[in-house]
Design an enzyme around this catalytic site. Structure first.
Site, PDB file in Angstrom:
ATOM      1  N   ASP A   1       0.824  -1.216   0.000  1.00 49.40           N
ATOM      2  CA  ASP A   1       0.000   0.000   0.000  1.00 49.40           C
ATOM      3  C   ASP A   1       0.853   1.259   0.000  1.00 49.40           C
ATOM      4  O   ASP A   1       2.064   1.208   0.208  1.00 49.40           O
ATOM      5  CB  ASP A   1      -0.980  -0.016   1.193  1.00 49.40           C
ATOM      6  CG  ASP A   1      -0.346  -0.523   2.491  1.00 49.40           C
ATOM      7  OD1 ASP A   1       0.893  -0.547   2.577  1.00 49.40           O
ATOM      8  OD2 ASP A   1      -1.088  -0.897   3.404  1.00 49.40           O
TER       9      ASP A   1
ATOM     10  N   ASN B   1      -7.651  -3.043  14.594  1.00 45.99           N
ATOM     11  CA  ASN B   1      -9.027  -3.340  14.190  1.00 45.99           C
ATOM     12  C   ASN B   1      -9.097  -4.531  13.240  1.00 45.99           C
ATOM     13  O   ASN B   1     -10.128  -4.783  12.626  1.00 45.99           O
ATOM     14  CB  ASN B   1      -9.675  -2.102  13.547  1.00 45.99           C
ATOM     15  CG  ASN B   1      -8.935  -1.650  12.280  1.00 45.99           C
ATOM     16  OD1 ASN B   1      -7.989  -2.299  11.846  1.00 45.99           O
ATOM     17  ND2 ASN B   1      -9.380  -0.549  11.705  1.00 45.99           N
TER      18      ASN B   1
HETATM   19  C1  F6R Z   1       1.507  -1.640   6.190  1.00 53.14           C
HETATM   20  C2  F6R Z   1       0.129  -2.042   6.315  1.00 53.14           C
HETATM   21  C3  F6R Z   1      -0.617  -2.071   7.607  1.00 53.14           C
HETATM   22  C4  F6R Z   1       0.219  -2.466   8.824  1.00 53.14           C
HETATM   23  C5  F6R Z   1      -0.622  -2.474  10.097  1.00 53.14           C
HETATM   24  C6  F6R Z   1       0.239  -2.719  11.314  1.00 53.14           C
HETATM   25  O1  F6R Z   1       1.967  -1.737   4.844  1.00 53.14           O
HETATM   26  O2  F6R Z   1      -0.430  -2.327   5.325  1.00 53.14           O
HETATM   27  O3  F6R Z   1      -1.707  -2.936   7.486  1.00 53.14           O
HETATM   28  O4  F6R Z   1       0.754  -3.748   8.592  1.00 53.14           O
HETATM   29  O5  F6R Z   1      -1.265  -1.246  10.238  1.00 53.14           O
HETATM   30  O6  F6R Z   1       1.123  -1.648  11.465  1.00 53.14           O
HETATM   31  P1  F6R Z   1       2.282  -1.668  12.544  1.00 53.14           P
HETATM   32  O7  F6R Z   1       3.264  -2.701  12.109  1.00 53.14           O
HETATM   33  O8  F6R Z   1       2.883  -0.282  12.490  1.00 53.14           O
HETATM   34  O9  F6R Z   1       1.650  -1.985  13.850  1.00 53.14           O
END
Ligand code: F6R
Length: 253
Positions: free
Chosen positions: A74, A143
């Protein structure tokens, strides 16, 4: 949506460093078997230790990305590749600038494309033309989101432009000077796009992820918890530290 026959394989590690090493092993094994593999990559706080491990192994000559290609999950809409909070910048900082992955095969959606919807379609087609993703790395949101597929995302959704929830914007504000600077839309691979990867590894560390992990692995399979939709896929591994696994009824080591 009803339940499915698949349960993710669950690996519980003593520490987040040990979890990063397990994920790095999965990628290193893949690259040894298939040097031109297509790697699915993620951003966020969770995978940084894994990328440090990739860089260390590359510097030691244990792994090469020279023939590989990669697709990130993303990117924020509105941020150019050079914006310090863009996911493209993050990937250069943590991985791309330090290994032998060719820049023209390291794919991240263009956040500053004039037509974000067209860019999302182009990205989806580029994944298909590459032959598809061999191993997709995911984190998980509090979430239950995967990539930027927020609760309610369809199981067959494709790469597209999405609105971020207030919760995700609040969580991601830690990477920006202020919450007002966090973009409110993003281009994300869809759940259906992710489910087409040949194998998927979801990495989660820390107690704050334990509820989302339990809901994904053991709750009902539902679009309300996008990560639970991974149970439509037979080759999914959750790599967890003890804290992230603490909400599971049936964690195995
Ligand atoms: C990142 C992504 C998100 C993260 C998720 C967890 O490319 O797509 O889905 O994997 O928000 O983020 P962290 O690792 O910062 O807790």
């Amino acid at each position: 949506m009803t339940s499915t026959p698949y349960s993710p394989k669950i690996i519980v590690c003593e520490s987040d460093g040990a979890a990063a090493a397990i994920v790095a092993d999965l990628y290193a094994d893949l690259l040894r078997d298939k040097p031109a593999a297509v790697l699915g990559l993620a951003t966020g706080g969770t995978p940084t230790a894994t990328y440090r491990e990739f860089v260390r192994r590359y510097q030691q000559g244990d792994v090469s990305f020279a023939r590989a290609s990669s697709f990130n999950l993303d990117e924020y809409v509105g941020l150019s590749a050079d914006h310090p909070q863009s996911f493209c910048y993050f990937m250069r900082q943590h991985l791309f600038d330090h290994v032998d992955l060719s820049a023209d095969r390291a794919n991240v959606p263009s956040g500053d494309a004039i037509d974000a919807d067209a860019e999302a379609r182009r990205y989806e087609e580029a994944i298909a033309s590459s032959g598809g993703i061999d191993l997709q790395l995911l984190g998980i949101g509090h979430n239950g989101h995967i990539a930027f597929n927020e609760p309610g995302s369809a199981r067959n959704s494709r790469t597209r432009v999405v609105d971020l929830t207030d919760e995700t914007i609040r969580n991601n504000a830690r990477f920006f000077d202020s919450i007002d600077q966090v973009p409110t839309t993003a281009i994300t691979m869809g759940v259906g796009t992710i489910l087409e990867a040949r194998r998927i590894v979801l990495l989660a560390t820390g107690a704050d992820k334990s509820e989302a992990v339990a809901a994904a692995a053991e709750g009902s399979v539902s679009e309300a918890v996008p990560a639970s939709l991974l149970r439509h896929h037979s080759e999914v591994t959750f790599v967890l530290d003890r804290a992230a696994a603490s909400g599971l009824r049936s964690a195995t080591g």
